[in-house]
Write an enzyme that holds these catalytic residues in place. Sequence first.
Site, PDB file in Angstrom:
ATOM      1  N   TYR A   4      53.886 -13.219   8.333  1.00  0.00           N
ATOM      2  CA  TYR A   4      52.936 -13.758   8.568  1.00  0.00           C
ATOM      3  C   TYR A   4      52.050 -14.524   9.067  1.00  0.00           C
ATOM      4  O   TYR A   4      52.818 -15.511   8.929  1.00  0.00           O
ATOM      5  CB  TYR A   4      53.235 -14.117   7.265  1.00  0.00           C
ATOM      6  CG  TYR A   4      53.561 -13.435   5.621  1.00  0.00           C
ATOM      7  CD1 TYR A   4      53.917 -12.647   5.836  1.00  0.00           C
ATOM      8  CD2 TYR A   4      54.215 -14.012   4.382  1.00  0.00           C
ATOM      9  CE1 TYR A   4      54.024 -11.549   4.946  1.00  0.00           C
ATOM     10  CE2 TYR A   4      54.943 -13.459   3.320  1.00  0.00           C
ATOM     11  CZ  TYR A   4      54.975 -11.862   3.489  1.00  0.00           C
ATOM     12  OH  TYR A   4      55.435 -11.172   2.792  1.00  0.00           O
ATOM     13  N   SER A  52      52.647  -8.763  -4.703  1.00  0.00           N
ATOM     14  CA  SER A  52      51.322  -8.264  -5.160  1.00  0.00           C
ATOM     15  C   SER A  52      51.641  -7.894  -6.420  1.00  0.00           C
ATOM     16  O   SER A  52      51.082  -6.675  -7.224  1.00  0.00           O
ATOM     17  CB  SER A  52      50.626  -6.981  -4.633  1.00  0.00           C
ATOM     18  OG  SER A  52      50.729  -7.211  -3.029  1.00  0.00           O
ATOM     19  N   LEU A  66      50.204  -8.767  -9.042  1.00  0.00           N
ATOM     20  CA  LEU A  66      48.889  -8.779  -9.690  1.00  0.00           C
ATOM     21  C   LEU A  66      47.985  -7.621  -9.337  1.00  0.00           C
ATOM     22  O   LEU A  66      46.822  -7.300  -9.329  1.00  0.00           O
ATOM     23  CB  LEU A  66      47.391  -9.841  -9.960  1.00  0.00           C
ATOM     24  CG  LEU A  66      48.671 -11.116 -10.482  1.00  0.00           C
ATOM     25  CD1 LEU A  66      47.693 -12.120 -10.046  1.00  0.00           C
ATOM     26  CD2 LEU A  66      48.574 -10.359 -11.814  1.00  0.00           C
ATOM     27  N   ALA A  67      48.672  -6.488  -8.264  1.00  0.00           N
ATOM     28  CA  ALA A  67      48.166  -5.342  -7.411  1.00  0.00           C
ATOM     29  C   ALA A  67      46.931  -6.323  -6.347  1.00  0.00           C
ATOM     30  O   ALA A  67      45.453  -5.967  -6.681  1.00  0.00           O
ATOM     31  CB  ALA A  67      47.354  -4.243  -8.155  1.00  0.00           C
ATOM     32  N   GLN A  68      47.066  -6.758  -5.469  1.00  0.00           N
ATOM     33  CA  GLN A  68      45.953  -7.788  -4.794  1.00  0.00           C
ATOM     34  C   GLN A  68      45.288  -8.622  -6.106  1.00  0.00           C
ATOM     35  O   GLN A  68      43.344  -8.184  -5.148  1.00  0.00           O
ATOM     36  CB  GLN A  68      45.617  -7.119  -3.910  1.00  0.00           C
ATOM     37  CG  GLN A  68      46.590  -6.897  -3.126  1.00  0.00           C
ATOM     38  CD  GLN A  68      46.692  -6.673  -1.327  1.00  0.00           C
ATOM     39  OE1 GLN A  68      45.319  -6.002  -1.646  1.00  0.00           O
ATOM     40  NE2 GLN A  68      47.729  -6.229  -0.589  1.00  0.00           N
ATOM     41  N   GLY A  69      44.658  -8.835  -7.222  1.00  0.00           N
ATOM     42  CA  GLY A  69      43.769  -9.347  -7.791  1.00  0.00           C
ATOM     43  C   GLY A  69      43.111  -7.829  -8.857  1.00  0.00           C
ATOM     44  O   GLY A  69      42.894  -8.452  -9.924  1.00  0.00           O
TER      45      GLY A  69
END
Length: 321
Positions: free
Chosen positions: A57, A195, A197-200
């Site tokens: 990262y 992830s 939230l499925a990347q938002g």
Amino acid sequence: MRYIEIGGDRVSVVGLGTWQFGAKEWGWKPEQRDEAVRIVHRAMDLGINLIDTAEAYARGDSEAIIGEAVDSRRNDVFLASKMLPIMPLPKRIRRAAAASLQRLRTDHMDLYQIHWPNPAIPLKTQMKGMRAVRDAGQAKHIGVSNFTLNMWQKAEAALGGPVMTNQVNYSLLRRKPDRLLPWATANGRIVIAYSPLAQGMLSGKYDTANAPADVRKLNTLFTRANIEAARPVLVALSEIARAHGATSAQIALAWLLHHPNVVVIPGAKNVSQLEQNAAAADIRLTDDEYERLTEAADGFHKVGFRAAPQFVGRLFKSSKK
């Protein structure tokens, strides 16, 4: 905050994922560093003790930010990091762990994970290196990430002891990790959902005319076809959220936390978002609400996850180079 046990340690069911810290692909700017530190401090104040990062990262800068943030409160966190498995031979693994510890300003990690499978190096060899890290006191627990159930079980056999966690892409719209849960629950192992939230996507903020412009523009969930296919899931989340006085994102996290032996590590771009994520730990879905969301998600998967042709084409071309 609710907690779960990982190998005798008490860990918050809602953690903090920190891929975005320092990462230009997420639109990171240097002036956000102070906000990132505030996010970590507020997380600890709310009882969130699972802080997850990785050497990959921002090329280690995420670890450095976390090291700065938790320096004076190291005992308040369950600190997890991951090694990028490029030539994951025992000496390289020990060096990677030592470098992570230096950036994190600590003498040990609570959890050290192999970030991705590397089929070119036998698992026995990789786990020899991870065992050396554990035995040297550089890490208390060993985990993996993005492993199938079969690979997770083989990793544990190769380690000769518990591989306590498997960190996977898991949400209402990414359901393959469902198959990990029976074994994890039966054996006291933990699935860490990244992830979640499925990347938002599951926040309900995006539609066919309003897709994110950062690194998520490469996420094929945000194609027009997939957004349309996910609409029944988003509607169910919104309606259940209203019944709880919550947000769609909180309900999506609560669906994951309805499963035993699952913890979530959503990211947060500001303190307010972090606080909303933390509050999801207190939401208890009814069985009917859980089933409604599951059925809506099943419908999405029956339609089939649709990859964007142009993105698939770019991947294919790059693999030919």
